[in-house]
Design a protein around this motif. Structure first.
Motif, PDB file in Angstrom:
ATOM      1  N   MET A   1      -4.984   1.220  -6.132  1.00 14.73           N
ATOM      2  CA  MET A   1      -5.615   2.537  -6.474  1.00 14.73           C
ATOM      3  C   MET A   1      -6.437   3.167  -7.924  1.00 14.73           C
ATOM      4  O   MET A   1      -6.631   1.990  -8.765  1.00 14.73           O
ATOM      5  CB  MET A   1      -4.189   3.030  -6.125  1.00 14.73           C
TER       6      MET A   1
ATOM      7  N   THR B   1      -0.448  -0.239   3.987  1.00 18.92           N
ATOM      8  CA  THR B   1      -1.452   1.050   3.989  1.00 18.92           C
ATOM      9  C   THR B   1      -0.937   2.127   3.973  1.00 18.92           C
ATOM     10  O   THR B   1       0.012   2.478   4.982  1.00 18.92           O
ATOM     11  CB  THR B   1      -2.792   0.628   5.145  1.00 18.92           C
TER      12      THR B   1
ATOM     13  N   TYR C   1       5.996   2.299  -4.198  1.00 24.54           N
ATOM     14  CA  TYR C   1       6.073   0.934  -3.393  1.00 24.54           C
ATOM     15  C   TYR C   1       5.255  -0.331  -4.834  1.00 24.54           C
ATOM     16  O   TYR C   1       5.985  -1.646  -4.851  1.00 24.54           O
ATOM     17  CB  TYR C   1       4.409   0.830  -3.118  1.00 24.54           C
TER      18      TYR C   1
ATOM     19  N   LEU D   1       2.061   4.796  -2.680  1.00 25.01           N
ATOM     20  CA  LEU D   1       1.562   3.574  -3.493  1.00 25.01           C
ATOM     21  C   LEU D   1       2.599   3.334  -4.229  1.00 25.01           C
ATOM     22  O   LEU D   1       2.943   2.226  -5.486  1.00 25.01           O
ATOM     23  CB  LEU D   1       0.106   3.076  -3.972  1.00 25.01           C
TER      24      LEU D   1
ATOM     25  N   ALA E   1      -0.410  -2.545  -6.046  1.00 22.99           N
ATOM     26  CA  ALA E   1      -0.408  -1.092  -5.422  1.00 22.99           C
ATOM     27  C   ALA E   1      -2.281  -1.535  -5.734  1.00 22.99           C
ATOM     28  O   ALA E   1      -2.109  -1.617  -7.395  1.00 22.99           O
ATOM     29  CB  ALA E   1       0.248  -0.122  -5.589  1.00 22.99           C
TER      30      ALA E   1
ATOM     31  N   ALA F   1      -0.424  -3.288  -1.198  1.00 23.43           N
ATOM     32  CA  ALA F   1      -0.737  -2.088  -0.840  1.00 23.43           C
ATOM     33  C   ALA F   1      -2.161  -1.464  -1.244  1.00 23.43           C
ATOM     34  O   ALA F   1      -2.322  -0.956  -2.503  1.00 23.43           O
ATOM     35  CB  ALA F   1       0.329  -1.227  -0.835  1.00 23.43           C
TER      36      ALA F   1
END
Length: 328
Positions: free
Chosen positions: A240, A220, A230, A227, A238, A192
């Motif tokens: 990030m 998304t 997830y 996120l 994820a 993600a």
């Protein structure tokens, strides 16, 4: 039309004589009467009918007194507003911030400021892309805390530090013990990420080889909590900014893994302000507090090394302080 003379006119109208009004403003009756007579001469009208028992407003005088009351009230309100803005404990601070920097970076500082200055108001706006930059340029924000380094000539960066993009997994994920993952391995697994316009996604996409460009995230979301959820679920990885999971990394809840080929300084945490804007005392104090927050977030304060490379602060993660706020 001096405001003090308008105040004299209102007082005479309310008390019916220059003698009573003069005692309130500590003037002689003759001095106060001369000031009002001068105003009448400048306006070319008669405001008061003088008689043996005092002074009575003419029809024109009523109009002038009503307007004078409104002007005096507005000026008193302006004076109060100025006092509020110039007081460190008052005023409104307007902040635009990237979502990934809200929880770990901004809110702890904001809560401390709110406790110390309970009369201070804060307007917080979550900014995506270049929204924060535009807000600074158009004076819609006092300062911004972002992961997109601004390039506008009127914006200065007060403090900054690297903020690498990482792959985040839950503690039960098979990759939880890995020190790094390459991009080909990552895009072959469920993952993600933020939308394509976000800085972290742009940096991530920049290292995806052509043969893997068709690999799309399974989810998304323009939400850091989404996120995290997830990754925490064990469904997948994820992608990030590392700062978003500092707290979870300390607790072992979520584990950041380095992405091979992605530069440690691929994104940056930046505290910005408009060069030509003079901040009020409340905003200036808040800005200084955030600079201190950047210093606290130096590598020595980041999550400890787990011994396998996960959670380790990026090399060369120095804090750079650039403005007078830092010097103070």
């Amino acid at each position: 039309m001096p405001l003090e003379v308008l105040r004299y006119v209102v007082l005479v109208a309310e008390h019916g004589s220059s003698l009573a009004a003069s005692q309130i403003v500590n003037l002689t009756p003759s001095s106060l009467s001369r000031k009002i007579a001068l105003l009448e001469s400048e306006l070319g009208v008669v405001l008061f009918d003088r008689h043996s028992r005092g002074m009575r407003l003419t029809p024109t005088g009523h109009l002038v007194v009503e307007a004078a009351r409104q002007m005096l009230h507005r000026m008193d309100r302006l004076a109060a507003d100025i006092d509020e803005v110039e007081s460190e404990g008052h005023g409104t601070v307007r902040i635009h911030v990237s979502q990934s920097l809200v929880e770990r970076f901004l809110m702890p500082c904001l809560i401390r400021m709110a406790k110390s200055y309970p009369l201070m108001r804060t307007q917080l706006h979550i900014a995506a892309g270049r929204q924060a930059e535009r807000a600074l340029v158009h004076d819609l924000a006092d300062f911004a805390l972002v992961v997109t380094a601004p390039d506008h000539p009127d914006i200065e960066i007060v403090a900054e530090r690297p903020n690498r993009i990482v792959a985040v997994v839950g503690e039960s994920h098979p990759l939880a013990g890995a020190s790094s993952i390459n991009i080909a391995e990552l895009v072959a697994l469920p993952f993600a990420a933020m939308p394509p316009s976000y800085t972290s996604r742009v940096a991530f996409n920049s290292i995806v080889p052509n043969q893997h460009r068709d690999g799309q995230p399974h989810m998304t979301a323009n939400s850091i909590p989404a996120l995290k959820a997830y990754a925490r679920s064990g469904i997948g990885i994820a992608v990030m900014p590392e700062v978003a999971v500092w707290e979870e990394d300390r607790d072992g809840d979520l584990i950041p893994i380095a992405i091979s080929g992605l530069d440690d300084s691929s994104t940056r945490m930046c505290l910005c302000r408009r060069k030509s804007r003079t901040l009020g005392p409340a905003a200036e104090r808040f800005l200084t507090a955030l600079v201190a927050e950047f210093q606290l977030a130096s590598p020595s304060a980041m999550p400890p090394d787990r011994g396998n490379g996960a959670g380790r602060p990026s090399e060369g993660g120095r804090v750079t302080l650039k403005s007078r706020a830092a010097a103070e």
